[in-house]
Design a protein around this motif. Structure first.
Motif, PDB file in Angstrom:
ATOM      1  N   UNK A  41     -35.746   7.430  -7.255  1.00 47.94           N
ATOM      2  CA  UNK A  41     -34.950   8.573  -6.848  1.00 47.94           C
ATOM      3  C   UNK A  41     -33.705   8.204  -6.067  1.00 47.94           C
ATOM      4  N   UNK A  42     -33.772   7.111  -5.324  1.00 50.22           N
ATOM      5  CA  UNK A  42     -32.642   6.673  -4.515  1.00 50.22           C
ATOM      6  C   UNK A  42     -32.471   5.176  -4.700  1.00 50.22           C
ATOM      7  N   UNK A  43     -31.340   4.780  -5.265  1.00 51.98           N
ATOM      8  CA  UNK A  43     -31.124   3.368  -5.585  1.00 51.98           C
ATOM      9  C   UNK A  43     -29.831   2.872  -4.955  1.00 51.98           C
ATOM     10  N   UNK A  44     -29.856   1.598  -4.595  1.00 50.07           N
ATOM     11  CA  UNK A  44     -28.687   0.999  -3.968  1.00 50.07           C
ATOM     12  C   UNK A  44     -28.627  -0.485  -4.282  1.00 50.07           C
ATOM     13  N   UNK A  45     -27.434  -1.036  -4.148  1.00 48.59           N
ATOM     14  CA  UNK A  45     -27.216  -2.470  -4.332  1.00 48.59           C
ATOM     15  C   UNK A  45     -26.206  -2.936  -3.291  1.00 48.59           C
TER      16      UNK A  45
ATOM     17  N   UNK B 220     -25.980  -9.552   4.919  1.00 45.15           N
ATOM     18  CA  UNK B 220     -24.879  -9.290   5.853  1.00 45.15           C
ATOM     19  C   UNK B 220     -24.820  -7.807   6.236  1.00 45.15           C
ATOM     20  N   UNK B 221     -25.978  -7.150   6.256  1.00 48.47           N
ATOM     21  CA  UNK B 221     -26.015  -5.757   6.705  1.00 48.47           C
ATOM     22  C   UNK B 221     -26.312  -4.727   5.638  1.00 48.47           C
ATOM     23  N   UNK B 222     -26.541  -5.145   4.398  1.00 47.27           N
ATOM     24  CA  UNK B 222     -26.778  -4.179   3.316  1.00 47.27           C
ATOM     25  C   UNK B 222     -28.049  -3.360   3.543  1.00 47.27           C
ATOM     26  N   UNK B 223     -29.105  -3.989   4.021  1.00 47.48           N
ATOM     27  CA  UNK B 223     -30.354  -3.238   4.231  1.00 47.48           C
ATOM     28  C   UNK B 223     -30.154  -2.204   5.338  1.00 47.48           C
ATOM     29  N   UNK B 224     -29.517  -2.603   6.403  1.00 50.62           N
ATOM     30  CA  UNK B 224     -29.259  -1.636   7.481  1.00 50.62           C
ATOM     31  C   UNK B 224     -28.375  -0.493   6.976  1.00 50.62           C
ATOM     32  N   UNK B 225     -27.361  -0.824   6.203  1.00 50.33           N
ATOM     33  CA  UNK B 225     -26.479   0.214   5.660  1.00 50.33           C
ATOM     34  C   UNK B 225     -27.265   1.168   4.759  1.00 50.33           C
ATOM     35  N   UNK B 226     -28.140   0.617   3.924  1.00 48.41           N
ATOM     36  CA  UNK B 226     -28.950   1.466   3.046  1.00 48.41           C
ATOM     37  C   UNK B 226     -29.891   2.339   3.880  1.00 48.41           C
TER      38      UNK B 226
ATOM     39  N   UNK C 226     -27.102   4.453  -7.541  1.00 52.46           N
ATOM     40  CA  UNK C 226     -26.384   5.630  -7.094  1.00 52.46           C
ATOM     41  C   UNK C 226     -25.495   5.348  -5.898  1.00 52.46           C
ATOM     42  N   UNK C 227     -25.773   4.247  -5.185  1.00 55.25           N
ATOM     43  CA  UNK C 227     -25.002   3.921  -3.980  1.00 55.25           C
ATOM     44  C   UNK C 227     -24.797   2.417  -3.901  1.00 55.25           C
ATOM     45  N   UNK C 228     -23.545   1.989  -3.789  1.00 54.03           N
ATOM     46  CA  UNK C 228     -23.231   0.574  -3.600  1.00 54.03           C
ATOM     47  C   UNK C 228     -22.819   0.387  -2.143  1.00 54.03           C
ATOM     48  N   UNK C 229     -23.540  -0.470  -1.466  1.00 53.43           N
ATOM     49  CA  UNK C 229     -23.248  -0.752  -0.056  1.00 53.43           C
ATOM     50  C   UNK C 229     -21.889  -1.421   0.082  1.00 53.43           C
TER      51      UNK C 229
END
Length: 127
Positions: A78-82, A104-110, A95-98
């Motif tokens: 339902x919610x995807x990011x890279x 370098x912070x992608x997990x926190x941003x997600x 659906x969302x590109x960090x």
């Protein structure tokens, strides 16, 4: 580790999956205290098993991935990011590109993106 900690403190179950075999030792050293599977060739099968175990439908699953091997999971959830530096296959499936790179912070941003969406849902339900 900060992003994972924030999610867990909010009551969100975090699980980690990797096709690499050395990751479990590395991840354990970070003391993330998450269920994890390493040396996984079929990530979709593992995520589907976890989803069923947790009683979730696909729309209730969020997934951050950066490799070609993440594509099917990214398309299904339902919610995807890279991360910003993910391969183009992964980026096209999300659906969302960090703005941040992996490590370098992608997990926190997600995590912050998830919290923002949860806040929007909660606010719309209160009106």
């Amino acid at each position: 580790a900060i992003g994972i900690s924030l999610l867990k403190k909010s009551g969100i179950e975090v699980r980690l999956i990797s096709e690499r075999s050395c990751s479990k030792q590395t991840l354990s050293s970070l003391k993330l205290d998450c269920k994890m599977e390493v040396s996984v060739s079929d990530k979709l099968a593992v995520v589907d098993e976890w989803r069923k175990e947790m009683g979730l439908c696909w729309k209730e699953v969020a997934y951050l991935g950066n490799e070609v091997s993440d594509e099917e999971c990214l398309k299904r959830v339902g919610l995807s990011s890279a991360p910003a530096d993910a391969c183009s296959t992964a980026q096209k499936a999300v659906g969302y590109i960090c703005k941040c790179n992996g490590g370098r912070g992608a997990i926190r941003e997600f995590a912050e993106h998830i919290f923002l969406l949860m806040e929007k849902v909660n606010n719309s339900c209160q009106k």
